[in-house]
Design a protein around this motif. Structure first.
Motif, short mmCIF file in Angstrom:
data_model
loop_
_atom_site.label_atom_id
_atom_site.label_comp_id
_atom_site.label_asym_id
_atom_site.label_seq_id
_atom_site.Cartn_x
_atom_site.Cartn_y
_atom_site.Cartn_z
N MET A 170 1.03 -1.21 0.13
CA MET A 170 -0.11 0.16 0.08
C MET A 170 1.09 1.11 0.02
N PRO A 171 0.32 2.30 -0.49
CA PRO A 171 1.32 3.65 -0.50
C PRO A 171 1.72 4.08 0.92
N PHE A 172 3.08 4.67 1.18
CA PHE A 172 3.69 4.89 2.18
C PHE A 172 3.45 6.30 2.40
N GLU A 173 3.24 7.23 1.55
CA GLU A 173 2.92 8.60 1.59
C GLU A 173 2.25 8.88 2.88
N PRO A 174 1.11 8.25 3.42
CA PRO A 174 0.46 8.63 4.77
C PRO A 174 1.32 8.43 5.96
N LEU A 175 2.52 7.51 5.68
CA LEU A 175 3.31 7.26 6.79
C LEU A 175 4.55 8.08 7.07
N MET A 176 5.25 8.36 8.31
CA MET A 176 6.35 8.80 8.43
C MET A 176 7.06 7.94 9.23
N PHE A 177 7.92 7.26 8.67
CA PHE A 177 8.73 6.23 9.60
C PHE A 177 9.70 6.70 10.39
N PHE A 178 9.93 6.47 11.46
CA PHE A 178 11.08 6.83 12.34
C PHE A 178 11.97 5.92 13.09
N GLY A 179 11.51 4.53 13.10
CA GLY A 179 12.50 3.72 13.93
C GLY A 179 12.09 2.17 13.21
N ASP A 189 -1.46 11.27 16.41
CA ASP A 189 -0.46 11.30 17.43
C ASP A 189 0.22 9.74 17.90
N GLU A 190 -0.60 8.79 17.48
CA GLU A 190 -0.56 7.30 17.85
C GLU A 190 0.89 6.99 16.91
N VAL A 191 1.35 5.87 17.49
CA VAL A 191 2.37 5.13 16.71
C VAL A 191 1.89 3.84 16.18
N PHE A 192 2.41 3.58 14.89
CA PHE A 192 1.97 2.37 14.24
C PHE A 192 3.07 1.43 13.96
N VAL A 193 2.91 0.34 13.63
CA VAL A 193 4.04 -0.58 13.01
C VAL A 193 3.62 -1.02 11.66
N TRP A 194 4.68 -1.00 10.74
CA TRP A 194 4.49 -1.62 9.61
C TRP A 194 5.07 -2.99 9.48
N VAL A 218 1.07 8.24 11.40
CA VAL A 218 0.36 8.61 10.31
C VAL A 218 0.31 10.05 10.28
N ARG A 219 0.59 10.42 8.95
CA ARG A 219 0.69 11.90 8.72
C ARG A 219 -0.48 12.38 7.89
N THR A 220 -1.42 11.38 7.34
CA THR A 220 -2.33 11.83 6.47
C THR A 220 -3.46 10.78 6.98
N PRO A 221 -4.32 11.28 7.58
CA PRO A 221 -4.55 12.25 8.43
C PRO A 221 -3.69 12.50 9.62
N GLN A 222 -3.35 13.63 10.03
CA GLN A 222 -2.20 13.74 11.27
C GLN A 222 -2.87 12.66 12.53
#
Length: 143
Positions: A82-91, A108-113, A102-106
């Motif tokens: 699936m597209p990665f644009e909605p996410l901002m990986f950081f770890g 505050d929770e953390v998700f795992v891919w 998740v940046r789209t929509p913004q």
């Protein structure tokens, strides 16, 4: 605040020097998304956090920009995931799974891919909860 909290959670955590405002601006301009406020605050205090065995609990600003841009532009990935644009990986977990906001929509929770199934699911309600769980764990705490 972040440095003290991290070292209180795990005394042996490795913390990099703070990221400059220019490094944070590069992330936002490269990805076309604002950094989550909590993540930006953490990077201003320590530009990367490593836990047990050098695990990259939080990447540097430079790696956040590079890895996210690479994932979003990889031709093979558009057919596999699936597209990665909605996410901002950081770890990451050191085995291929990656943690993101998740940046789209913004949000505050953390998700795992999950890199094997392309699943994306909630693992913590905030960055500080994520850091505490990731640093205290000796395994895949999020499963």
């Amino acid at each position: 605040m972040w440095r003290e909290q991290i070292l209180q959670t795990m005394a042996g955590a490795e913390l990099d020097a703070p990221a400059g405002e220019q490094a944070l601006a590069v992330v936002e301009s490269t990805l076309g998304q604002p950094l989550p406020p909590q993540l930006a605050g953490l990077l201003r205090e320590c530009n990367g956090v490593r836990g047990r065995h050098g695990l990259d609990v939080v990447w540097s600003a430079e790696r956040i920009a590079k890895d996210n841009a690479d994932f979003r532009s990889a031709r093979d990935f558009t057919e596999l995931y699936m597209p990665f644009e909605p996410l901002m990986f950081f770890g990451d977990n050191g085995g291929g799974d990656q943690f993101a906001f998740v940046r789209t929509p913004q949000r505050d929770e953390v998700f795992v891919w999950d890199h094997e199934t392309d699943s994306r699911y909630l693992v913590s309600y905030s960055l500080d909860q994520y850091i505490e769980r990731a640093l205290r764990s000796t395994g895949d705490w999020y499963r």
